[in-house]
Scaffold this active site. Structure first.
Site, mmCIF file in Angstrom:
data_model
loop_
_atom_site.group_PDB
_atom_site.id
_atom_site.type_symbol
_atom_site.label_atom_id
_atom_site.label_comp_id
_atom_site.label_asym_id
_atom_site.label_seq_id
_atom_site.Cartn_x
_atom_site.Cartn_y
_atom_site.Cartn_z
ATOM 1 N N HIS A 190 -8.550 -3.970 -1.892
ATOM 2 C CA HIS A 190 -7.240 -3.494 -1.436
ATOM 3 C C HIS A 190 -6.595 -4.347 -0.339
ATOM 4 O O HIS A 190 -5.379 -4.492 -0.300
ATOM 5 C CB HIS A 190 -7.374 -2.050 -0.952
ATOM 6 C CG HIS A 190 -6.070 -1.404 -0.609
ATOM 7 N ND1 HIS A 190 -5.131 -1.085 -1.573
ATOM 8 C CD2 HIS A 190 -5.531 -1.035 0.579
ATOM 9 C CE1 HIS A 190 -4.085 -0.527 -0.988
ATOM 10 N NE2 HIS A 190 -4.283 -0.495 0.313
ATOM 11 N N ASP B 167 -9.501 -3.225 -6.311
ATOM 12 C CA ASP B 167 -8.879 -2.276 -5.374
ATOM 13 C C ASP B 167 -9.414 -0.866 -5.618
ATOM 14 O O ASP B 167 -9.234 -0.300 -6.692
ATOM 15 C CB ASP B 167 -7.356 -2.313 -5.594
ATOM 16 C CG ASP B 167 -6.570 -1.649 -4.478
ATOM 17 O OD1 ASP B 167 -7.119 -0.721 -3.853
ATOM 18 O OD2 ASP B 167 -5.421 -2.064 -4.236
ATOM 19 N N SER C 28 0.826 -1.210 0.000
ATOM 20 C CA SER C 28 0.000 0.000 0.000
ATOM 21 C C SER C 28 0.864 1.267 0.000
ATOM 22 O O SER C 28 1.746 1.403 -0.853
ATOM 23 C CB SER C 28 -0.934 -0.067 1.217
ATOM 24 O OG SER C 28 -1.950 0.864 1.111
#
Ligand SMILES: *[C@@H]1O[C@H](CO)[C@@H](O)[C@H](O)[C@H]1NC(C)=O
Ligand SMILES: *[C@@H]1O[C@H](CO)[C@@H](O)[C@H](O)[C@H]1NC(C)=O
Ligand SMILES: *[C@@H]1O[C@H](CO)[C@@H](O)[C@H](O)[C@H]1NC(C)=O
Length: 595
Positions: free
Chosen positions: A567, A522, A436
């Site tokens: 995500h 995502d 991330s």
């Protein structure tokens, strides 16, 4: 990642039943679902739970009526957080497009569900979340931006009253509230160097001028959590090296005692509220290579109890080293390093470096089976607590965000160079991993210092800061301005971001081998942005090789994308093992290690 498997069903044990009774089966709701939050109503007439599928960040709140014939009475879509005020009154915040700005009240006392709007947040940099005070007397409406907060109180005994504001939002004030004995206990960033302190005030006079200091952690200490019990307060705090508990009776805050947690612990997770009764603090300790172990702290007895006996030494042959590296501006950056003791030279061992460095969040050091596997196979694991993260308190974050973002990059370089100086591994055996927002530092590092590492593994990485932060149609752009800046409106922010943005700075040169895991659903890191990154990376590498007459790249570039997953990655055990297996296969091949 694995916790959801232990909770696939809710069971209910009642008198006369030897067998647990199934209340809700998640597979009836979604094929790949996991539980987020579970709350029993105060009189135990209802149970509410948020259930989230892998492919979306929006959860559904399932409400069960308990009793002789338990049944689902209502499903509310797009719920982020929720709490019961009374048996028939549930408050929740709705989530859409990754934002949570509205609080609703859902009542069941007329026999059918009825919804009303309670609070609407006007500033889209804020995110609204509900928590119930430990004594169940208030629900707090917590409005937080990255640098500001405001709390409103819903009285659970008079839920229809207008919520009471604790302290209006003020520049740079962050605070959190809990309640006990008609007093509010407030964690606020108004200590020395704007670090957290614990203060209290009467519920009847909640605003900041009435807050009285009761606890302040020391220098370079991070206050992690506060738990209120019937008669005691327990503070969980950390330094980069260790965690400890400070405990004091609510009636006599000067009578405090400190308990050090075992030195191998790198992550603490408080136990879910369903299990908490009386003056006992339950939590789990883990490390990247040590599975979670249960601990109990009794503030009354001032004693710590553990699942396997507190004194048992956990990993006899695993060395945990706390060390630091001096960054370019002289700042000491802490690192945690794990390796197994063995005769083999540490210089010849493979090294996996972990980094994050954003949002004031600590680098994730919870247990991961694959980390243990690497450790047992002779790898060195290093965790770099660079600026931008939270390991040394709020100031550590401030020193690595906005126009100080590149401090984190300097810190990462200093850490890796220092590891080599300490005789741990060497560039050709070193890999870097991040997820991330950690992708920003990892990606920037590949542009600046490709010669220091051989391979990189990234999960759902944020790599195109410059474009993303100028695109107001993306869900997080406004909310994230306090972390990265506003390149659309502020040219000095734009120039600064352009100087480190991983995508923007791809250039013809050698690169380490790069493996990116992407999730097609995502909402935070769009798949398209990762395709653009990979294609541009392949282009610049090809250009470099053409110019330098080195056809046939020595670096491998892979984008591995998974359909139907958001995500946070898969919750399915098989899929997550598959994902880790691909990472390991890549690392072993690129570092040229035989198994
Ligand atoms: C509070 O704690 C201090 C320090 O342990 C002790 O000396 C004092 O007597 C306590 N006061 C009360 C009212 O219990
Ligand atoms: C630790 O290492 C020693 C020497 O290499 C070995 O004899 C012992 O079995 C190891 N212990 C564990 C628990 O792996
Ligand atoms: C850009 O941001 C900086 C601080 O981050 C500020 O000092 C400056 O005034 C801003 N410039 C504009 C044009 O808003």
């Amino acid at each position: 990642m694995f916790w959801s498997f232990f909770f696939f069903f809710f069971f209910s044990y009642t008198q006369g039943h030897q067998q647990p009774e199934i209340l809700l089966s998640l597979s009836a709701v979604e094929s790949t679902a996991s539980l987020q939050r579970v709350r029993l109503s105060p009189g135990e007439k209802f149970l509410a739970a948020t259930v989230k599928s892998d492919h979306s960040e929006e959860a559904s709140c399932v409400i069960l009526k308990l009793g002789d014939n338990p049944a689902v009475t209502h499903i509310q879509r797009n719920v982020f957080s929720f709490e019961w005020a009374r048996d028939e009154v549930l408050f929740y915040t709705s989530q859409s497009n990754l934002r949570s700005l509205h609080v609703y009240c859902l009542t069941f006392d007329k026999g059918y569900p009825e919804t009303s709007l309670v609070y609407e947040e006007q500033d889209s940099r804020f995110f609204v979340e509900l928590w119930c005070s430990k004594d169940k007397k208030f629900i707090t409406i917590n409005c937080n931006s990255k640098r500001n907060s405001e709390v409103h109180l819903i009285n659970c005994f008079c839920p229809s009253r207008t919520p009471v504001l604790v302290q209006p939002r003020t520049a740079d004030l962050i605070y959190h509230v809990d309640h006990r004995n008609e007093e509010l206990y407030i964690l606020a960033n108004i200590g020395p160097n704007s670090e957290y302190q614990l203060l209290k005030t009467a519920v009847s006079s909640p605003s900041i001028e009435n807050w009285r200091l009761i606890y302040s952690p020391g220098q370079s200490v991070k206050l992690v959590d506060m738990e209120l019990f019937d008669q005691h307060c327990v503070i969980l705090a950390r330094t980069p090296q260790c965690f400890y508990l400070d405990c004091f009776p609510l009636g006599n805050v000067s009578h405090s005692s400190r308990i050090m947690l075992p030195p191998w612990a790198c992550a603490v997770e408080a136990a879910s509220e369903l299990h908490l009764k009386g003056d006992v603090f339950r939590f789990k300790l883990s490390s990247p290579v040590e599975p979670p172990k249960d601990f109990l702290y009794s503030p009354v007895k001032r004693q710590l109890f553990s699942e396997e006996g507190f004194t048992k030494k956990v990993q006899t042959n695993c060395t945990i080293m706390h060390t630091d590296a001096r960054s370019q501006d002289g700042t000491l950056v802490p690192m945690t390093v794990f390796h197994m003791g063995s005769d083999r030279q540490l210089t010849d061992r493979p090294l996996l470096v972990h980094v994050y460095g954003a949002y004031g969040m600590d680098l994730d050091m919870a247990f991961k089976p694959e980390s243990r596997l690497l450790l047992d196979s002779g790898w060195i694991l290093a965790y770099c607590h660079v600026r931008g993260g939270g390991e040394l308190g709020l100031a550590w974050h401030a020193a690595g965000c906005l126009t100080k973002k590149k401090n984190g990059l300097d810190d990462l370089k200093a850490c890796i160079v220092q590891l080599f100086k300490l005789g741990l591994s060497q560039p050709s055996l070193t890999a870097l991993t991040a997820s991330s927002a950690g992708g920003v530092l990892a990606g920037a590092f590949c542009n600046e210092n490709p010669e220091l590492i051989r391979a990189v593994v990234l999960r759902a990485p944020f790599l195109d800061v410059l474009h993303s932060m100028q695109d107001p149609s993306l869900a997080l752009t406004i909310e994230e301005q306090e972390e990265w800046g506003d390149p659309a409106m502020n040219s000095s922010h734009r120039d600064y971001i352009a100087s480190y943005c991983p995508f923007k700075n791809l250039r013809p040169q050698t690169y380490p081998s790069i493996f990116i895991t992407a999730y097609e659903e995502d909402q935070r890191v769009p798949l398209q942005s990762l395709w653009s990154y990979i294609n541009r990376l392949k282009d610049v590498v090809a250009t470099y090789e053409e110019v330098n007459g080195k056809a046939g790249s020595s670096s491998t570039i892979i984008l591995d994308s998974y359909p139907g997953i958001g995500h946070s990655g898969p919750t399915d055990l098989k899929k997550s093992i598959q994902e880790s297996a691909r990472h390991l296969a890549f690392l072993y091949r690129e570092l040229g290690i035989s198994t």
